[in-house]
Design an enzyme around this catalytic site. Structure first.
Site, PDB file in Angstrom:
ATOM      1  CG  HIS A  39     -21.501   0.554  -5.741  1.00  0.00           C
ATOM      2  ND1 HIS A  39     -20.473   0.288  -4.856  1.00  0.00           N
ATOM      3  CD2 HIS A  39     -21.280  -0.219  -6.819  1.00  0.00           C
ATOM      4  CE1 HIS A  39     -19.665  -0.603  -5.390  1.00  0.00           C
ATOM      5  NE2 HIS A  39     -20.129  -0.945  -6.580  1.00  0.00           N
ATOM      6  CG  LEU A  40     -29.000  -0.982  -6.700  1.00  0.00           C
ATOM      7  CD1 LEU A  40     -30.142  -0.940  -5.696  1.00  0.00           C
ATOM      8  CD2 LEU A  40     -29.472  -0.430  -8.026  1.00  0.00           C
ATOM      9  N   GLY A  60     -17.005  -9.463  -6.909  1.00  0.00           N
ATOM     10  CA  GLY A  60     -16.762  -8.438  -7.916  1.00  0.00           C
ATOM     11  C   GLY A  60     -16.789  -7.021  -7.395  1.00  0.00           C
TER      12      GLY A  60
HETATM   13  P1  AMP Z   1     -18.186  -2.749  -8.136  1.00  0.00           P
HETATM   14  O1  AMP Z   1     -17.200  -3.513  -8.975  1.00  0.00           O
HETATM   15  O2  AMP Z   1     -19.505  -3.434  -7.967  1.00  0.00           O
HETATM   16  O3  AMP Z   1     -17.580  -2.313  -6.828  1.00  0.00           O
HETATM   17  O4  AMP Z   1     -18.531  -1.445  -8.959  1.00  0.00           O
HETATM   18  C1  AMP Z   1     -17.758  -0.278  -8.899  1.00  0.00           C
HETATM   19  C2  AMP Z   1     -18.108   0.510 -10.113  1.00  0.00           C
HETATM   20  O5  AMP Z   1     -17.657   1.831  -9.931  1.00  0.00           O
HETATM   21  C3  AMP Z   1     -17.411  -0.009 -11.389  1.00  0.00           C
HETATM   22  O6  AMP Z   1     -18.408  -0.364 -12.340  1.00  0.00           O
HETATM   23  C4  AMP Z   1     -16.567   1.178 -11.830  1.00  0.00           C
HETATM   24  O7  AMP Z   1     -16.517   1.311 -13.225  1.00  0.00           O
HETATM   25  C5  AMP Z   1     -17.292   2.332 -11.165  1.00  0.00           C
HETATM   26  N1  AMP Z   1     -16.469   3.511 -10.913  1.00  0.00           N
HETATM   27  C6  AMP Z   1     -15.240   3.558 -10.374  1.00  0.00           C
HETATM   28  N2  AMP Z   1     -14.821   4.836 -10.279  1.00  0.00           N
HETATM   29  C7  AMP Z   1     -15.821   5.610 -10.756  1.00  0.00           C
HETATM   30  C8  AMP Z   1     -16.004   6.999 -10.912  1.00  0.00           C
HETATM   31  N3  AMP Z   1     -15.060   7.898 -10.567  1.00  0.00           N
HETATM   32  N4  AMP Z   1     -17.168   7.448 -11.451  1.00  0.00           N
HETATM   33  C9  AMP Z   1     -18.124   6.576 -11.830  1.00  0.00           C
HETATM   34  N5  AMP Z   1     -18.008   5.239 -11.688  1.00  0.00           N
HETATM   35  C10 AMP Z   1     -16.883   4.757 -11.162  1.00  0.00           C
END
Ligand code: AMP
Length: 110
Positions: free
Chosen positions: A96-97, A89
């Site tokens: 990131h956490l 996912g």
């Molecule tokens: P993952 O799927 O674990 O890689 O989580 C990535 C997360 O980043 C997702 O929950 C997205 O909604 C979030 N995301 C993507 N772009 C941004 C942004 N510009 N600011 C804040 N969150 C973001």
């Protein structure tokens, strides 16, 4: 500007409200929240994912910051998630956490 979205956020090059920052990491609310509280904690250093993160002190710090943020938001019950790899996912390839809280959650995750 870097071609990594989260590097740009950490560097202050994208307008993003930080809920926490120090010399090693920053935290900000997820743009597409999956719970009433959904905050991301990221290292300032570009690490693609958990597999690339071989600094126990940094990893411990990210968890400690997550703990402090959850407490600051008044969360007693919350979930912390690190997705590693596309199949798990991960969509942003900068470690990131996730901190998720404020609603009941089920297990196993989808
Ligand atoms: P993952 O799927 O674990 O890689 O989580 C990535 C997360 O980043 C997702 O929950 C997205 O909604 C979030 N995301 C993507 N772009 C941004 C942004 N510009 N600011 C804040 N969150 C973001």
């Amino acid at each position: 500007m870097s071609d990594c979205l989260f590097c740009n956020i950490a560097a202050g090059e994208l307008p993003t409200e930080l809920v926490y920052e120090d010399d090693r990491c920053v935290a900000f609310d997820d743009i597409a929240p999956q719970a009433p509280v959904h905050t991301l904690v990221i290292p300032r250093q570009h690490l693609v994912d958990l597999k690339s993160a071989d600094d126990p002190a940094l990893l411990g710090h990210l968890l400690d910051v997550a703990r402090q943020i959850a407490a600051g938001r008044g969360l007693t019950d919350f979930r912390t998630v690190i997705n590693t790899g596309a199949e798990a996912g991960q969509s942003v390839f900068h470690l990131h956490l996730h901190i998720l809280g404020g609603r009941a959650m089920s297990w196993p995750p989808g």
